[in-house]
Design a protein around this motif. Structure first.
Motif, short mmCIF file in Angstrom:
data_model
loop_
_atom_site.label_atom_id
_atom_site.label_comp_id
_atom_site.label_asym_id
_atom_site.label_seq_id
_atom_site.Cartn_x
_atom_site.Cartn_y
_atom_site.Cartn_z
N LEU A 155 0.84 -1.18 0.00
CA LEU A 155 0.00 0.00 0.00
C LEU A 155 0.89 1.24 0.00
CD1 LEU A 155 -1.15 -2.15 2.45
CD2 LEU A 155 -3.18 -0.79 1.95
N VAL A 156 0.59 2.17 -0.88
CA VAL A 156 1.36 3.41 -0.97
C VAL A 156 0.40 4.58 -0.83
CG1 VAL A 156 2.87 4.83 -2.40
CG2 VAL A 156 3.07 2.32 -2.48
N SER A 157 0.71 5.48 0.09
CA SER A 157 -0.16 6.62 0.34
C SER A 157 -0.14 7.58 -0.84
CB SER A 157 0.28 7.35 1.60
OG SER A 157 -0.47 8.54 1.78
N THR A 158 -1.29 8.14 -1.16
CA THR A 158 -1.38 9.14 -2.22
C THR A 158 -1.10 10.54 -1.69
OG1 THR A 158 -3.78 9.32 -1.85
CG2 THR A 158 -3.03 7.76 -3.55
N ASN A 159 -0.89 10.65 -0.37
CA ASN A 159 -0.60 11.94 0.25
C ASN A 159 0.92 12.16 0.25
OD1 ASN A 159 -0.28 14.20 1.84
ND2 ASN A 159 -1.37 13.40 3.61
N PRO A 160 1.41 13.16 -0.47
CA PRO A 160 2.86 13.39 -0.55
C PRO A 160 3.49 13.76 0.79
CG PRO A 160 1.65 15.23 -1.51
CD PRO A 160 0.65 14.14 -1.27
N LYS A 161 2.68 14.19 1.76
CA LYS A 161 3.19 14.56 3.08
C LYS A 161 3.33 13.36 4.01
CE LYS A 161 1.36 19.28 2.95
NZ LYS A 161 0.52 20.28 3.64
N ASP A 162 2.80 12.22 3.60
CA ASP A 162 2.88 11.01 4.42
C ASP A 162 4.34 10.60 4.56
OD1 ASP A 162 2.70 8.35 5.49
OD2 ASP A 162 0.64 8.25 4.74
N ARG A 164 5.45 7.79 5.46
CA ARG A 164 5.67 6.37 5.18
C ARG A 164 5.93 6.14 3.69
NH1 ARG A 164 0.19 4.51 7.91
NH2 ARG A 164 -0.39 6.36 6.74
N LYS A 165 6.99 5.43 3.40
CA LYS A 165 7.32 5.11 2.02
C LYS A 165 6.32 4.10 1.48
CE LYS A 165 11.02 3.09 -0.81
NZ LYS A 165 12.38 2.49 -0.77
N GLU A 166 6.01 3.09 2.31
CA GLU A 166 5.06 2.06 1.92
C GLU A 166 4.59 1.28 3.13
OE1 GLU A 166 7.48 -0.13 -0.81
OE2 GLU A 166 8.26 -1.46 0.74
N VAL A 167 3.47 0.60 2.97
CA VAL A 167 2.94 -0.28 3.99
C VAL A 167 2.76 -1.65 3.35
CG1 VAL A 167 1.02 -0.75 5.58
CG2 VAL A 167 1.72 1.61 5.13
N LEU A 168 3.25 -2.69 4.02
CA LEU A 168 3.09 -4.06 3.52
C LEU A 168 2.18 -4.82 4.47
CD1 LEU A 168 6.79 -4.76 2.56
CD2 LEU A 168 4.89 -4.52 0.96
N LEU A 169 1.11 -5.36 3.93
CA LEU A 169 0.15 -6.11 4.72
C LEU A 169 0.26 -7.58 4.36
CD1 LEU A 169 -2.31 -5.95 6.66
CD2 LEU A 169 -3.76 -5.84 4.63
N GLY A 170 0.64 -8.41 5.35
CA GLY A 170 0.79 -9.85 5.12
C GLY A 170 -0.48 -10.59 5.48
N ILE A 171 -1.00 -11.38 4.57
CA ILE A 171 -2.26 -12.10 4.77
C ILE A 171 -2.03 -13.61 4.62
CG2 ILE A 171 -4.61 -12.46 3.90
CD1 ILE A 171 -4.50 -9.57 2.87
N ASP A 172 -2.49 -14.39 5.60
CA ASP A 172 -2.42 -15.84 5.53
C ASP A 172 -3.40 -16.30 4.44
OD1 ASP A 172 -3.05 -18.67 6.00
OD2 ASP A 172 -2.00 -18.46 7.89
N VAL A 173 -2.88 -16.91 3.38
CA VAL A 173 -3.70 -17.28 2.24
C VAL A 173 -4.80 -18.27 2.61
CG1 VAL A 173 -3.68 -18.38 -0.04
CG2 VAL A 173 -1.84 -16.81 0.60
N GLN A 174 -4.50 -19.19 3.54
CA GLN A 174 -5.47 -20.21 3.91
C GLN A 174 -6.57 -19.67 4.83
OE1 GLN A 174 -3.79 -23.71 5.72
NE2 GLN A 174 -5.75 -24.74 5.94
N THR A 175 -6.19 -18.97 5.88
CA THR A 175 -7.17 -18.51 6.88
C THR A 175 -7.81 -17.18 6.52
OG1 THR A 175 -5.53 -17.35 8.23
CG2 THR A 175 -5.90 -19.69 8.69
N LYS A 176 -7.16 -16.41 5.64
CA LYS A 176 -7.60 -15.05 5.28
C LYS A 176 -7.54 -14.12 6.49
CE LYS A 176 -8.51 -16.18 1.01
NZ LYS A 176 -8.19 -17.62 1.06
N HIS A 177 -6.59 -14.38 7.39
CA HIS A 177 -6.36 -13.53 8.54
C HIS A 177 -5.09 -12.70 8.32
CE1 HIS A 177 -8.74 -16.40 11.44
NE2 HIS A 177 -9.52 -15.68 10.67
N ILE A 178 -5.03 -11.54 8.98
CA ILE A 178 -3.84 -10.72 8.91
C ILE A 178 -2.71 -11.41 9.69
CG2 ILE A 178 -2.82 -8.46 9.44
CD1 ILE A 178 -5.04 -8.21 7.44
N TYR A 179 -1.54 -11.55 9.06
CA TYR A 179 -0.38 -12.12 9.73
C TYR A 179 0.52 -11.00 10.30
CZ TYR A 179 4.29 -14.07 10.28
OH TYR A 179 5.53 -14.41 10.78
N ASN A 180 0.80 -10.00 9.48
CA ASN A 180 1.58 -8.88 9.98
C ASN A 180 1.35 -7.61 9.16
OD1 ASN A 180 3.01 -9.46 7.65
ND2 ASN A 180 5.01 -9.66 8.66
#
Length: 225
Positions: A155-162, A164-180
């Protein structure tokens, strides 16, 4: 660069609410990766079926340039717009209207009313709106973590003042739960929130999200408004 407990708690609170937002919403499809949208929608649909969620997590902050390496553990209970967060000896309760930050070390409770019209206020509903309009996202790498397939979405923010360079969301493919959830700052700071335990529909007290002042008779109650 010194990172205090309050910095930890403030930063962690925003990440917890970002995860809450990810759990509860559907995602806009404009200018987004179709496969990423489908996976995020599956996560949202899965978790919407839960009455409540209890998470034990590990929080890490790293910046090699500043020689910062800090780790801590905590837990959070979430139900709808309410939550109880325990982290670094501090308890934070949000009952849907007010936030109570309980600091035993200082024998102090800070009480504040959340105004959703305040642009600086961080609430689950505010995060929903911001996330849905404030990011572009697409599929990233697929990793094998101890036998679990973890699909990352960038995920990359569209706000130039943010900051954060980027956000990485890890999802367990089997359970569909957030891992990290990994946030990479433009100045080299990397924070990682990893879910160690994910439980749903646990028996909760009817007063789970209610602040009981009687439990803190000698505490200073600091009302900010």
């Amino acid at each position: 660069m010194k990172v205090t407990n309050q910095d930890f708690i403030k930063n962690l609170g925003s990440k917890i609410l970002l995860i809450t937002a990810l759990f509860l919403i559907g995602f806009s499809g404009q200018a987004q990766d179709k496969k990423a949208k489908e996976l995020l929608d599956q996560v949202a649909a899965k978790v919407k079926s839960y009455d409540n969620i209890t998470i034990d997590f590990k929080y890490s902050l790293n910046n090699s340039k500043e020689n910062i390496n800090q780790d801590s553990k905590g837990n959070v209970i979430m139900k709808g717009n309410q939550y109880v967060l325990n982290f670094m000896g501090v308890t934070k309760i949000f009952d849907g209207k007010k936030t109570y930050t309980i600091v035993p070390e200082d024998e102090e409770v800070t009480v504040s009313t959340v105004n959703e019209k305040d642009d600086n206020a961080i609430t689950p509903s505010k995060m929903l709106t911001f996330f849905n309009t404030g990011y572009k996202y697409n599929m990233d790498i697929l990793q094998n973590v101890k036998g679990r397939k973890i699909q990352y979405i960038k995920l990359v923010s569209t706000n130039p003042k943010d900051q954060r360079k980027e956000v990485l969301l890890g999802i367990d493919v089997q359970t569909k739960h957030i891992y990290n959830l990994i946030e990479v700052g433009k100045k080299g700071t990397k924070t990682t929130l990893t879910v160690n335990s994910f439980k749903t529909n646990q028996p909760l007290s009817k007063n789970q999200f209610t602040f009981a002042g009687s439990k803190y008779p000698n505490y200073y109650i600091n009302k900010l408004d």
